[in-house]
Design a protein around this motif. Structure first.
Motif, PDB file in Angstrom:
ATOM      1  N   SER A  46      -4.544  42.659  46.067  1.00 12.01           N
ATOM      2  CA  SER A  46      -4.489  41.354  46.726  1.00 12.01           C
ATOM      3  C   SER A  46      -5.857  40.691  46.878  1.00 12.01           C
ATOM      4  O   SER A  46      -5.927  39.472  47.078  1.00 12.01           O
ATOM      5  CB  SER A  46      -3.842  41.490  48.110  1.00 12.01           C
ATOM      6  N   LEU A  50      -6.868  36.727  47.449  1.00 15.95           N
ATOM      7  CA  LEU A  50      -7.263  36.362  48.804  1.00 15.95           C
ATOM      8  C   LEU A  50      -8.676  35.793  48.871  1.00 15.95           C
ATOM      9  O   LEU A  50      -8.979  34.978  49.751  1.00 15.95           O
ATOM     10  CB  LEU A  50      -7.148  37.584  49.729  1.00 15.95           C
ATOM     11  N   THR A  51      -9.560  36.230  47.972  1.00 15.67           N
ATOM     12  CA  THR A  51     -10.918  35.664  47.983  1.00 15.67           C
ATOM     13  C   THR A  51     -10.882  34.166  47.734  1.00 15.67           C
ATOM     14  O   THR A  51     -11.700  33.418  48.289  1.00 15.67           O
ATOM     15  CB  THR A  51     -11.806  36.346  46.925  1.00 15.67           C
ATOM     16  N   HIS A  52      -9.936  33.715  46.917  1.00 19.45           N
ATOM     17  CA  HIS A  52      -9.798  32.279  46.659  1.00 19.45           C
ATOM     18  C   HIS A  52      -9.002  31.605  47.771  1.00 19.45           C
ATOM     19  O   HIS A  52      -9.355  30.515  48.225  1.00 19.45           O
ATOM     20  CB  HIS A  52      -9.107  32.049  45.312  1.00 19.45           C
ATOM     21  N   ALA A  53      -7.937  32.265  48.222  1.00 25.02           N
ATOM     22  CA  ALA A  53      -7.087  31.659  49.244  1.00 25.02           C
ATOM     23  C   ALA A  53      -7.822  31.477  50.559  1.00 25.02           C
ATOM     24  O   ALA A  53      -7.621  30.476  51.267  1.00 25.02           O
ATOM     25  CB  ALA A  53      -5.837  32.516  49.454  1.00 25.02           C
ATOM     26  N   TRP A  54      -8.678  32.439  50.916  1.00 24.89           N
ATOM     27  CA  TRP A  54      -9.385  32.387  52.192  1.00 24.89           C
ATOM     28  C   TRP A  54     -10.864  32.008  52.035  1.00 24.89           C
ATOM     29  O   TRP A  54     -11.581  31.917  53.038  1.00 24.89           O
ATOM     30  CB  TRP A  54      -9.281  33.742  52.899  1.00 24.89           C
ATOM     31  N   ASN A  55     -11.309  31.865  50.786  1.00 31.52           N
ATOM     32  CA  ASN A  55     -12.687  31.454  50.502  1.00 31.52           C
ATOM     33  C   ASN A  55     -13.706  32.388  51.154  1.00 31.52           C
ATOM     34  O   ASN A  55     -14.623  31.957  51.867  1.00 31.52           O
ATOM     35  CB  ASN A  55     -12.926  30.013  50.957  1.00 31.52           C
ATOM     36  N   ILE A  56     -13.528  33.694  50.927  1.00 26.54           N
ATOM     37  CA  ILE A  56     -14.468  34.687  51.443  1.00 26.54           C
ATOM     38  C   ILE A  56     -14.900  35.604  50.306  1.00 26.54           C
ATOM     39  O   ILE A  56     -14.222  35.704  49.271  1.00 26.54           O
ATOM     40  CB  ILE A  56     -13.873  35.521  52.596  1.00 26.54           C
ATOM     41  N   SER A 109      -0.406  37.443  56.900  1.00 29.25           N
ATOM     42  CA  SER A 109      -1.788  37.360  57.356  1.00 29.25           C
ATOM     43  C   SER A 109      -2.375  35.983  57.059  1.00 29.25           C
ATOM     44  O   SER A 109      -2.162  35.425  55.980  1.00 29.25           O
ATOM     45  CB  SER A 109      -2.640  38.429  56.672  1.00 29.25           C
ATOM     46  N   THR A 110      -3.116  35.474  58.025  1.00 31.75           N
ATOM     47  CA  THR A 110      -3.822  34.210  57.841  1.00 31.75           C
ATOM     48  C   THR A 110      -5.332  34.383  57.960  1.00 31.75           C
ATOM     49  O   THR A 110      -6.073  33.417  57.804  1.00 31.75           O
ATOM     50  CB  THR A 110      -3.356  33.180  58.887  1.00 31.75           C
ATOM     51  N   SER A 111      -5.770  35.617  58.241  1.00 30.87           N
ATOM     52  CA  SER A 111      -7.203  35.887  58.367  1.00 30.87           C
ATOM     53  C   SER A 111      -7.476  37.337  58.022  1.00 30.87           C
ATOM     54  O   SER A 111      -6.567  38.175  58.032  1.00 30.87           O
ATOM     55  CB  SER A 111      -7.692  35.598  59.792  1.00 30.87           C
ATOM     56  N   LEU A 112      -8.732  37.608  57.724  1.00 34.38           N
ATOM     57  CA  LEU A 112      -9.116  38.973  57.403  1.00 34.38           C
ATOM     58  C   LEU A 112      -8.962  39.887  58.604  1.00 34.38           C
ATOM     59  O   LEU A 112      -8.562  41.051  58.466  1.00 34.38           O
ATOM     60  CB  LEU A 112     -10.564  38.999  56.899  1.00 34.38           C
TER      61      LEU A 112
END
Length: 447
Positions: A46, A50-56, A109-112
């Protein structure tokens, strides 16, 4: 509790025939182990999305890795006493429910931080599954085949990783988003709850201690060729007091401490390779595709060990078999660390390092289920893997520290040689409690 005080009931269990019932128990336990393999892979599958979805940054997901390992450690320490006092089946049912619910929660999940929290609970559920499957498989297999059968159930983990990875790859290719990874991870264990409820029996020892048995449970004991009548005064190898205290009484203290040391070193090496092998191979000149392919041979090597190591533990003894296995692993680890090998030769050495490093851990799981008697089998394994998980937690920072020192990339694995040596020496010193070490030594001397 001396071995000689046990009844004919215990003798029948330790020498039961391997039939459909025993194979069914091992097969369901293998399915439960598949959850672990899928869980280990799910966070990695995932991360790219997720790096793109959450920009982290990808490095930020070390937090989720950390809390997953902490969850496994906490779950393993709690699971042992539950399984030994209240039953293997309730432990497995609770573990599957916890893992399934936490995995489904991960899909929302909406955050790390939220994801890291759910990963803690998935880890705790997985740990209970570890301990319960080892104990229950041990309860339903004869002593002479116990290590081999437990190792066979642990093939579920790499199968779960492989089959799950193929399924996730196909679904992502069809346009599904990252939540599907955790939806599958949640639905599968919840389905297993129904399977376990219908077809997974409780430990026969715990059933025999009950005054009233359902007809189905009585039939199960009869199927094991055990003529038991409730209240007949038989002595059963079940926990009567604090299972944790048992680990340090009746001559078990040295064995317990040694197993903790071995598990720590073994799991540190296992995760050091899992975390850092692909990146190290990339740093020495491989393309990302080549590095991933070479790294995939490492878990494949662990499956090869199942073909012979369980048999060796049952026939030659855990002490001798695992000490040699850990020692041989040093050779292959050193080749990766110190020798610039051609690509094809490196693939072979990576495969053999997986056979010895990952295979040793699988064999250690089986040996732990064999070395501890039934009354503390869940606690013994649970605490060993819980303490050992500290090694898994240390593997990531250790690899990063060694790389930051400016050493050649492959030198990261030189530390693995040291830990493999400690594991080999500690295993050579391992002895069964009470009178059993003498009996084991005699068996090994004549084999």
């Amino acid at each position: 509790m001396a071995e000689t005080s046990f009844s004919a009931f215990e003798h029948a269990l330790e020498n039961q025939r391997l039939g459909g019932l025993q194979i069914r128990v091992a097969a369901i336990c293998g399915l439960i182990q598949m959850c672990d393999g899928y869980d280990v892979g799910s966070i990695g599958w995932s991360v790219p999305s997720l790096t793109h979805a959450w920009n982290i940054k990808p490095s930020a997901f070390a937090l989720a890795f950390l809390w997953s390992n902490i969850g496994v450690m906490a779950g393993a320490l709690i699971a042992g006493p539950i399984g030994d006092r209240f039953g293997r089946k309730p432990l497995l049912m609770m573990s599957l429910a916890l893992f399934g619910a936490a995995s489904l929660a991960s899909a929302f999940s909406t955050s790390l931080g939220f994801l890291a929290g759910t990963r803690f609970f998935t880890g705790a559920g997985i740990a209970g599954g570890f301990a319960g499957t080892v104990a229950l498989t041990g309860d339903y297999t004869p002593q002479r085949l116990r290590a081999m059968m437990i190792m066979l159930t642990f093939t579920g983990a790499p199968l779960g990783s492989f089959v799950g990875g193929m399924a996730v790859s196909a679904l992502l290719g069809e346009g599904f988003g990252w939540p599907i990874i955790y939806v599958i991870g949640g639905v599968f264990p919840l389905v297993l709850i129904a399977i376990a409820a219908l077809w997974l029996p409780e430990s026969p020892r715990l059933l025999a201690t009950r005054v009233r048995l359902a007809p189905r449970q009585q039939a199960l004991l009869q199927q094991l060729a055990i003529a038991h009548r409730p209240g007949d005064g038989s002595t059963f190898d079940v926990a009567q007091g604090n299972p944790i205290k048992l680990l340090f009484s009746d001559g078990f203290a040295v064995q317990t401490i040694l197993l903790w040391i071995i598990f720590f070193c073994s799991l540190l090496n296992l995760f050091l390779f899992l975390f850092w092998l692909p990146e190290v191979l990339h740093l020495i000149g491989m393309t990302p595709a080549q590095a991933v392919f070479a790294g995939s041979l490492y878990p494949a090597g662990g499956l090869i060990a199942v073909l012979y190591l369980g048999w060796a533990i049952d026939r030659l003894g855990a002490r001798r078999s695992l000490a040699i296995h850990f020692a041989v692993g040093i050779v292959f680890i050193a080749l990766i660390a110190l020798v610039a090998l051609p690509y094809v030769m490196l693939l072979v050495v990576v495969l053999l390092s997986g056979t010895t490093v990952l295979g040793s851990q699988t064999g250690l799981n089986a040996a732990c289920g064999k070395l501890y008697p039934a009354r503390m089998r869940t606690s013994g394994y649970g605490f060993a893997t819980g303490i050992g998980r500290l090694g898994g937690i240390a593997a990531g920072p250790l690899g990063g520290y060694l790389q930051a020192r400016g050493l050649p990339p492959t030198y990261v694995f030189l530390s693995a040689c040291l830990f493999a040596l400690i594991a080999a020496v500690a295993t050579a010193c391992l002895a069964l409690p009470g009178r059993q070490p003498m009996r084991m030594a005699a068996m090994e001397a004549t084999s």
